[in-house]
Design a protein around this motif. Structure first.
Motif, short mmCIF file in Angstrom:
data_model
loop_
_atom_site.label_atom_id
_atom_site.label_comp_id
_atom_site.label_asym_id
_atom_site.label_seq_id
_atom_site.Cartn_x
_atom_site.Cartn_y
_atom_site.Cartn_z
N THR A 1 1.01 -1.22 -0.26
CA THR A 1 -0.12 -0.19 -0.09
C THR A 1 0.40 1.50 0.07
N ILE A 2 0.87 2.05 -0.71
CA ILE A 2 0.96 3.39 -0.81
C ILE A 2 0.47 4.13 0.11
N THR A 3 1.17 5.37 1.62
CA THR A 3 0.98 5.62 2.15
C THR A 3 0.93 7.32 1.61
N LEU A 4 -0.37 8.27 1.47
CA LEU A 4 0.06 9.55 0.84
C LEU A 4 -0.72 10.38 2.34
N LYS A 5 0.40 10.92 2.83
CA LYS A 5 0.16 12.25 3.64
C LYS A 5 -0.28 13.57 3.01
N ILE A 6 -1.46 13.93 3.82
CA ILE A 6 -1.22 15.40 3.39
C ILE A 6 -1.21 16.14 4.17
N THR A 7 -0.53 17.35 4.76
CA THR A 7 -0.77 18.41 5.49
C THR A 7 -0.75 19.88 5.45
N PRO A 8 -1.74 20.46 6.29
CA PRO A 8 -2.44 21.57 5.40
C PRO A 8 -1.26 22.82 5.90
N GLN A 9 -0.17 23.42 5.53
CA GLN A 9 0.31 24.30 5.99
C GLN A 9 -0.29 25.81 6.65
N ASP A 10 0.50 26.46 7.30
CA ASP A 10 -0.30 28.12 7.39
C ASP A 10 -0.48 28.67 6.01
N ASP A 11 0.45 28.67 5.31
CA ASP A 11 -0.39 30.03 5.02
C ASP A 11 -1.04 29.29 3.30
N GLY A 12 -1.09 28.24 3.71
CA GLY A 12 -2.77 27.65 2.85
C GLY A 12 -2.57 26.66 1.97
N SER A 13 -0.55 26.68 1.99
CA SER A 13 0.15 25.71 0.84
C SER A 13 -0.33 23.67 1.26
N ARG A 14 0.51 22.88 0.27
CA ARG A 14 -0.34 21.76 1.37
C ARG A 14 1.02 21.12 1.21
N LEU A 15 2.23 19.61 2.50
CA LEU A 15 3.09 19.12 2.69
C LEU A 15 2.56 18.19 2.14
N ILE A 16 3.09 18.00 1.33
CA ILE A 16 2.07 16.19 0.31
C ILE A 16 3.65 14.90 0.58
N GLU A 17 3.10 13.92 1.59
CA GLU A 17 4.58 12.99 1.68
C GLU A 17 3.90 11.63 1.11
N ILE A 18 4.96 11.37 0.39
CA ILE A 18 3.68 9.82 -0.24
C ILE A 18 5.02 8.23 0.12
N ASP A 19 5.20 7.89 1.08
CA ASP A 19 5.98 6.49 1.25
C ASP A 19 5.44 5.02 1.01
N ASN A 20 6.67 4.09 0.60
CA ASN A 20 6.09 2.95 -0.13
C ASN A 20 5.56 3.62 -1.51
N TRP A 21 6.23 4.63 -2.39
CA TRP A 21 6.36 4.40 -3.19
C TRP A 21 7.21 3.57 -4.60
N GLN A 22 6.84 3.00 -5.48
CA GLN A 22 7.28 2.16 -6.13
C GLN A 22 6.64 1.85 -7.61
N ASN A 23 6.38 2.72 -8.21
CA ASN A 23 5.85 3.21 -9.33
C ASN A 23 6.47 4.21 -10.69
N GLY A 24 8.17 4.57 -10.40
CA GLY A 24 8.54 5.21 -11.09
C GLY A 24 8.32 6.40 -10.70
N GLU A 25 9.39 7.42 -11.44
CA GLU A 25 9.48 8.58 -10.52
C GLU A 25 8.36 9.95 -11.32
N ILE A 26 8.01 10.24 -10.17
CA ILE A 26 7.16 11.92 -10.20
C ILE A 26 7.98 13.17 -10.33
N THR A 27 7.53 13.65 -11.74
CA THR A 27 8.30 14.74 -12.30
C THR A 27 7.32 15.56 -11.50
N TYR A 28 7.61 16.85 -11.10
CA TYR A 28 6.89 18.07 -10.76
C TYR A 28 7.64 18.79 -10.10
N LYS A 29 7.34 19.69 -10.96
CA LYS A 29 7.46 21.38 -10.17
C LYS A 29 7.67 21.50 -8.37
N ASN A 30 8.19 21.50 -7.92
CA ASN A 30 7.52 21.79 -6.61
C ASN A 30 8.23 23.61 -6.42
#
Length: 147
Positions: free
Chosen positions: A118-147
């Motif tokens: 199981t892939i765990t995806l945890k979303i934590t809202p930040q004080d500025d309205g943004s989101r911190l997104i942490e993905i654990d146990n990911w084995q499906n390849g590279e996620i290319t995303y601009k941070n």
């Protein structure tokens, strides 16, 4: 662990699209986060990647929403369940071990019932309205995303 930071709902949906494009038949995503963290928002992007045209809404009251696109998407919300026994009694085995993708909101309640891959995806809202997104146990390849 993969870590991403999104600054808007649109960016969260876009990250969901990137994740959804890499998901494989049988993947299970355990979503974790507070109320209004963005669990359903990121699910909208995953559904778009799976070519699902339906409107994605939180399954809080119906518990399980089923959508069809390139493959089935089972969107579950276990917030109202008392625990693992309630989850098992829903008959979710066919979905979790089937030919689709399962996304389970409030998965903290039933983690012991989910497959080890199981892939765990945890979303934590930040004080500025943004989101911190942490993905654990990911084995499906590279996620290319601009941070």
């Amino acid at each position: 662990m993969l870590t991403f930071h999104t600054k808007s709902a649109d960016e969260t949906i876009e990250l969901g699209r990137k994740i959804g494009a890499l998901l494989k038949k049988g993947d299970v995503i355990a979503m974790q986060g507070t109320l209004a963290a963005g669990k359903t928002t990121i699910t909208k992007g995953i559904a778009q990647a799976l070519q699902i045209d339906d409107t994605i809404t939180s399954p809080t009251f119906c518990l399980i929403s089923e959508y069809h696109g390139k493959m089935p998407l089972y969107h579950m919300d276990v917030y109202r369940l008392e625990g693992a026994d309630d989850f098992i009694n829903l008959g979710t085995d066919d979905m979790i071990y089937g030919d689709g993708i399962c996304i389970i909101e409030w998965s903290e309640k039933i983690m012991d019932e989910l497959p080890s891959k199981t892939i765990t995806l945890k979303i934590t809202p930040q004080d500025d309205g943004s989101r911190l997104i942490e993905i654990d146990n990911w084995q499906n390849g590279e996620i290319t995303y601009k941070n």
